[in-house]
Design a protein around this motif. Structure first.
Motif, PDB file in Angstrom:
ATOM      1  N   UNK A 126      24.486  21.580  72.888  1.00 15.53           N
ATOM      2  CA  UNK A 126      25.066  22.622  72.596  1.00 15.53           C
ATOM      3  C   UNK A 126      27.003  21.699  72.071  1.00 15.53           C
ATOM      4  N   UNK A 127      27.380  21.429  73.537  1.00 16.16           N
ATOM      5  CA  UNK A 127      28.796  20.707  73.918  1.00 16.16           C
ATOM      6  C   UNK A 127      28.237  19.121  72.773  1.00 16.16           C
ATOM      7  N   UNK A 128      27.531  18.569  72.762  1.00 14.60           N
ATOM      8  CA  UNK A 128      27.617  17.431  71.520  1.00 14.60           C
ATOM      9  C   UNK A 128      26.832  18.021  70.348  1.00 14.60           C
ATOM     10  N   UNK A 129      26.082  18.254  69.745  1.00 16.70           N
ATOM     11  CA  UNK A 129      25.903  19.342  68.484  1.00 16.70           C
ATOM     12  C   UNK A 129      27.748  19.986  67.838  1.00 16.70           C
ATOM     13  N   UNK A 130      28.382  20.543  68.887  1.00 12.94           N
ATOM     14  CA  UNK A 130      29.248  20.876  68.463  1.00 12.94           C
ATOM     15  C   UNK A 130      30.652  19.604  68.357  1.00 12.94           C
ATOM     16  N   UNK A 131      30.897  18.983  68.870  1.00 14.18           N
ATOM     17  CA  UNK A 131      31.276  17.459  68.745  1.00 14.18           C
ATOM     18  C   UNK A 131      31.056  17.350  67.362  1.00 14.18           C
ATOM     19  N   UNK A 132      29.662  16.397  67.083  1.00 15.45           N
ATOM     20  CA  UNK A 132      29.110  15.992  65.864  1.00 15.45           C
ATOM     21  C   UNK A 132      29.715  16.731  64.283  1.00 15.45           C
ATOM     22  N   UNK A 133      29.514  18.278  64.472  1.00 15.73           N
ATOM     23  CA  UNK A 133      30.388  19.202  64.102  1.00 15.73           C
ATOM     24  C   UNK A 133      31.081  19.451  63.541  1.00 15.73           C
ATOM     25  N   UNK A 134      32.287  18.410  64.999  1.00 13.29           N
ATOM     26  CA  UNK A 134      33.653  18.934  64.310  1.00 13.29           C
ATOM     27  C   UNK A 134      34.425  17.946  64.347  1.00 13.29           C
TER      28      UNK A 134
END
Lengths: 418, 118
Positions: A126-134
């Motif tokens: 979930x951190x990986x996906x949040x980073x990609x989005x940000x």
């Protein structure tokens, strides 16, 4: 000149990629400051003078100028990208090196490498996906938080935790690294998660969800365009996304409620996306590995090319689910298989298959398990059982959209009983 | 019709908060375009004006001391100006109420241009 939709979000990811190329990923915060500053400057000028013909190029020129400035001023005190150390030292090579960092192909490569860096196995998914989005898609923490129904402060923590790990390294992931195959799987998983969040996600706002799907597809196409990453499994995942995305226009009805497959107007499906999806699926059919993405894309293709639920080749779909169960078995796959069996052989067989799912207890919090039982019971004419099962499903709903959908089914049963 | 100068003022913090993320930048730009277009359509826009850098120099006193701007005592700097035409100061103030800078913690200073028709 009109302002194009999402201009700043689009440019944000590209500018951060180019600036990271110059500054090194350990200076990610600096790169983000420069982008922020470029936006402020652009707005101040555009507000009074109007939007220029090439706003993207304008923003890039400001960022480039600022990058040169910063390197000149701080090169003795700060270390920048290790790949460019020599080039940044001399006035002769500085400008061309910065220029190259902003070239179209460099930006594409750097976005790709950034994606690989964000999907670091040391970080939870979930951190990986949040980073990609940000970082890559330009969503600020509150927007990512809204998409994932998380609080703003929790999302800020999640993103800053990810950035700390990113900044521990001075360079972005190298696609020639020995870890490449494993990391590519992680990237695919992250992008698929992102797509699913948009497609099935709990966020109530349809526009946000469509945006998440669009971003997942845009980043996936970066993988498809680069020879190193355009492996059959990547192409199959891209096909799957296109075939699902084609159905987005009818997934929600005019009131913003979930629309069951039977009731979707298939003429509203996006024929161009179906075509692209089928072409990608064709291209993915090479090599000797049939991945879960291949099978899922084939299932999506069977749905996307059928004219109605009744004219769907359910026999083929059951066969594909059998295959998927042997590659990537899970109770959810078994549930979908059981639904397909019910479509092929009638509700009695459907219910039998649903009861026969191994590990069925893992579905005890999943609303669409009781909903599937309810659906077949309704067709068998057991309306009170159906209504109870829909009620059980509604009590497990994970979002207002799901709850409204299931409550509508309960009401339907009630009407049929009268 | 008389002329008035709008001076747009904002602090550094408000500036970053309102324009520094892509979504905010997008929204801010859209609102400004709509407001400017409206002024233009109704014939109030005399000169779209110019944006100003947030840095500069201040020269002061008989000994002509030069200090680095901006002006430490004024936190909300003028970031740009526009020249409008309106019936009177009340009308000019009324027109400025639509300015998006007001939603972002900034202000519009409305100054009549001195009339030289004596």
């Amino acid at each position: 000149m009109e302002l194009s939709e999402h201009l700043f979000r689009r440019e944000s990811g590209r500018l951060v990629a180019a600036l990271t190329r110059v500054f090194g990923v350990h200076n990610l915060a600096l790169a983000e400051d420069v982008v922020q500053d470029a936006f402020c400057r652009a707005l101040e000028v555009w507000k009074v003078r109007g939007i220029p013909d090439n706003p993207g190029g304008w923003l890039m020129a400001v960022a480039k100028h600022r990058a040169l400035d910063i390197v000149r001023r701080e090169r003795t005190a700060r270390t920048f990208a290790p790949e460019l150390t020599r080039a940044l030292e001399s006035e002769w090579t500085l400008a061309p090196a910065v220029e190259e960092a902003f070239a179209l192909w460099t930006i594409r490569d750097e976005q790709l490498r950034m994606m690989f860096s964000c999907c670091d196995p040391r970080l939870p998914e979930e951190v990986q996906v949040a980073l990609v989005l940000n970082v890559l898609c330009g969503f600020a923490a509150p927007e990512v938080a809204a998409a994932f129904l998380t609080s703003r402060s929790a999302m800020e923590k999640r993103i800053s935790r990810g950035k700390k790990v990113l900044a521990q390294s001075t360079r972005l992931f190298d696609l020639a690294d020995a870890e490449f195959p494993a990391r590519l799987s992680a990237v695919r998983r992250g992008l698929y998660l992102l797509f699913n969040e948009g497609y099935h996600g709990a966020s109530a706002e349809a526009a946000v969800r469509t945006e998440l799907c669009a971003e997942a597809i845009r980043l996936t196409m970066l993988l498809v365009e680069a020879p190193e990453t355009a492996l059959p499994e990547t192409l199959a995942m891209a096909a799957l996304m296109y075939l699902h995305a084609a159905k987005l226009p009818t997934r929600l009805d005019a009131a913003g409620d979930l629309n069951p497959l039977v009731e979707q107007d298939r003429t509203q499906w996006d024929a161009r996306l179906v075509e692209e999806g089928l072409a990608l699926l064709d291209r993915s059919a090479t090599g000797d590995v049939v991945s879960a993405f291949h099978v899922e894309a084939a299932i999506a293709a069977a749905h996307a090319t059928a004219r109605s639920v009744d004219e769907t080749n359910w026999n083929a779909i059951v066969g594909l689910y059998d295959r998927l169960m042997s590659i990537a078995p899970s109770p959810i796959v078994a549930l979908n298989r059981a639904i397909a069996v019910g479509q092929r052989d009638g509700p009695d067989e459907g219910i039998r298959s649903l009861h026969g799912i191994a590990d069925v207890e893992r579905l005890c919090r999943y609303p669409f398990y009781p909903a599937a039982i309810a659906e077949f019971e309704r067709r068998r004419g057991n309306l009170d059982v159906a209504r109870d099962q829909f009620s059980a499903a509604a009590s497990l709903a994970r979002s207002p959209v799901e709850r409204r959908y299931l409550e509508a089914r309960i009401r339907e049963c009630g009407l049929l009983m009268m | 019709m008389s002329q008035f100068l709008y001076l747009y003022r904002m602090t550094d913090v408000a500036r970053q908060e309102n324009m520094g993320t892509p979504e905010r930048a997008q929204q801010s730009m859209q609102r400004w375009m709509a407001w400017m277009q409206e002024l233009d359509r109704k014939g109030h826009l005399k000169d779209r004006g110019q944006p100003l850098e947030r840095t500069g120099k201040v020269v002061r006193g008989q000994d002509k001391t030069v200090t680095d701007g901006p002006f430490t005592e004024a936190k909300d700097l003028v970031g740009g100006f526009t020249l409008v035409e309106a019936r009177d100061i009340d009308h000019a103030v009324e027109l400025s109420r639509g300015c998006p800078i007001l939603d972002g913690g900034g202000s519009v200073e409305v100054r009549p241009v001195m009339k030289m028709d004596m």
